[in-house]
Design a protein around this motif. Structure first.
Motif, PDB file in Angstrom:
ATOM      1  N   PRO A  31      34.565  16.365 -27.479  1.00 45.97           N
ATOM      2  CA  PRO A  31      33.783  16.876 -28.614  1.00 45.97           C
ATOM      3  C   PRO A  31      34.574  17.896 -29.424  1.00 45.97           C
ATOM      4  O   PRO A  31      35.463  18.570 -28.907  1.00 45.97           O
ATOM      5  CB  PRO A  31      32.572  17.529 -27.926  1.00 45.97           C
ATOM      6  CG  PRO A  31      33.032  17.852 -26.549  1.00 45.97           C
ATOM      7  CD  PRO A  31      34.014  16.789 -26.179  1.00 45.97           C
ATOM      8  N   GLY A  32      34.245  17.977 -30.718  1.00 45.14           N
ATOM      9  CA  GLY A  32      34.929  18.929 -31.593  1.00 45.14           C
ATOM     10  C   GLY A  32      35.254  18.358 -32.954  1.00 45.14           C
ATOM     11  O   GLY A  32      35.797  19.057 -33.808  1.00 45.14           O
ATOM     12  N   ASN A  50      34.016  23.407 -29.468  1.00 51.76           N
ATOM     13  CA  ASN A  50      33.080  22.786 -28.526  1.00 51.76           C
ATOM     14  C   ASN A  50      32.639  23.717 -27.405  1.00 51.76           C
ATOM     15  O   ASN A  50      31.791  23.356 -26.585  1.00 51.76           O
ATOM     16  CB  ASN A  50      33.670  21.499 -27.933  1.00 51.76           C
ATOM     17  CG  ASN A  50      34.983  21.730 -27.199  1.00 51.76           C
ATOM     18  OD1 ASN A  50      35.206  22.789 -26.613  1.00 51.76           O
ATOM     19  ND2 ASN A  50      35.865  20.732 -27.229  1.00 51.76           N
TER      20      ASN A  50
END
Length: 380
Positions: free
Chosen positions: A203-204, A223
């Protein structure tokens, strides 16, 4: 609630029970032959063919007390004996270990890999006994047949059903506390680092697309963790690398394991006591328990020469202290009912069950579940 949860719950809790008993048998220097007899007896009972046929039928989970009764009988299916405090501790360790594994599964489907890790270890326990190995292999095939075709949504429902079952259990376990994966209130610490689930990305990154489907913009965000790329997917076959370590034997390196009641658990116990009014399934569970108590064969107590007691505490004094200090609401009394040939006991059980009969006509299938999991312990 998923109707496919019971086999996974039973097999994983059974696997954890075998890990703990194996460690205690070695710690107490029980002769190898006797220790192997205990493990073989429990595993052959656990994987009895008729018992598993009923286990794998679509059905709801039984209550905590009904399932605990099954493991009481299973733990005493050999020459080994546990007193009340040790049995309580054994069950606490089993349930908290599997709860931790379910919580940490990267994907709901990985619960099956956790189950296969337990099955792999059980196979290793009986590697020198071909007849029991065949029983375990048959169970592998049943697990693969039932669970590998399921969708991610169905596995998520299984995971949710398991977490609902475990939600009021907050027993503190020394191994988890020392490894800082459990807080002092008995709740587990979920990691915010490590590999992300297989098939997902770190994620990010936010990607935006135009109405034509072309990527038009990218935004990055923090994240809040230290995530890495996913590992390869574990094998869902009988033989293979499961990749995940969840479900493997955490007692392979000998270290003392203690359990402690947290304040939350005591409150939950009081809450359970208040809400202990008979429910519509009370008659059914009593029927199943009556069959279980009368039918599951246990080693005869009279053979004192071959039998022995296993203590899950460091000393007998600690065991006695635990038995005294444990809240009554959280102890499950070991009930000895000689119902196999004792007509008087059977009649008494029937009388107790009759008190739960509701007025009005009962449907013909009202007691049709009498031949399921607990009832099948009759034939073992």
């Amino acid at each position: 609630m998923s109707s496919r949860t019971l086999p996974l719950l039973f097999i994983n809790l059974g696997g954890e029970m075998l890990y703990i008993l194996d460690q205690r048998l070695r710690a107490q220097n029980i002769p190898a032959a006797k220790a192997q007899t205990v493990m073989n007896d429990i595993i052959v009972t656990m994987f009895n063919k008729k018992f598993l046929e009923e286990l794998f039928k679509l059905q709801e989970l039984y209550s905590k007390k009904a399932l605990r009764t099954v493991f009481d009988r299973l733990a005493h299916a050999s020459i080994m004996r546990l007193n009340q405090a040790s049995m309580d501790k054994l069950y606490d360790l089993m349930t908290m270990a599997f709860k931790y594994q379910v919580l940490l599964c990267p994907r709901p489907k990985d619960i099956l890999l956790v189950s296969f890790n337990h099955m792999d270890a059980i196979k290793d326990f009986v590697k020198d006994t071909p007849s029991i190995l065949r029983q375990v292999d048959d169970t592998y095939r049943q697990l693969i047949k039932m669970y590998t075709p399921l969708s991610n949504g169905e596995f998520q429902l299984i995971r949710q059903t398991l977490l609902i079952f475990f939600q009021d259990m907050h027993i503190r376990v020394s191994i988890f506390l020392k490894d800082k994966v459990q807080n002092s209130n008995g709740r587990f610490v979920l990691p915010i680092s490590g590999p992300v689930p297989h098939g997902t990305q770190i994620p990010g990154l936010i990607r935006m697309f135009s109405c034509t489907g072309e990527e038009s913009k990218r935004l990055q965000f923090n994240n809040g963790g230290n995530y890495t790329a996913p590992l390869r997917e574990g094998s869902f076959e009988i033989f293979g690398d499961r990749v995940t370590k969840l479900g493997t034997n955490m007692y392979s390196v000998s270290r003392p394991v203690e359990t402690h009641m947290s304040g939350t658990s005591k409150n939950s116990a009081q809450h359970t006591k208040v809400n202990a009014a008979p429910n519509p399934l009370a008659k059914e569970e009593l029927n199943l328990l009556a069959r279980l108590m009368g039918g599951l064969e246990v080693q005869k107590q009279g053979n004192a020469d071959s039998g022995f007691r296993v203590n899950l505490f460091a000393t007998d004094e600690e065991e006695e202290e635990a038995l005294i200090s444990r809240p009554d609401e959280l102890s499950y009394g070991v009930i000895n009912i000689q119902a196999t040939k004792d007509q008087q006991a059977s009649a008494e059980l029937a009388k107790i069950m009759g008190e739960f009969t509701e007025s009005g006509d009962q449907s013909p299938g009202a007691s049709s579940k009498g031949d399921d999991l607990l009832a099948m312990m009759d034939g073992l």
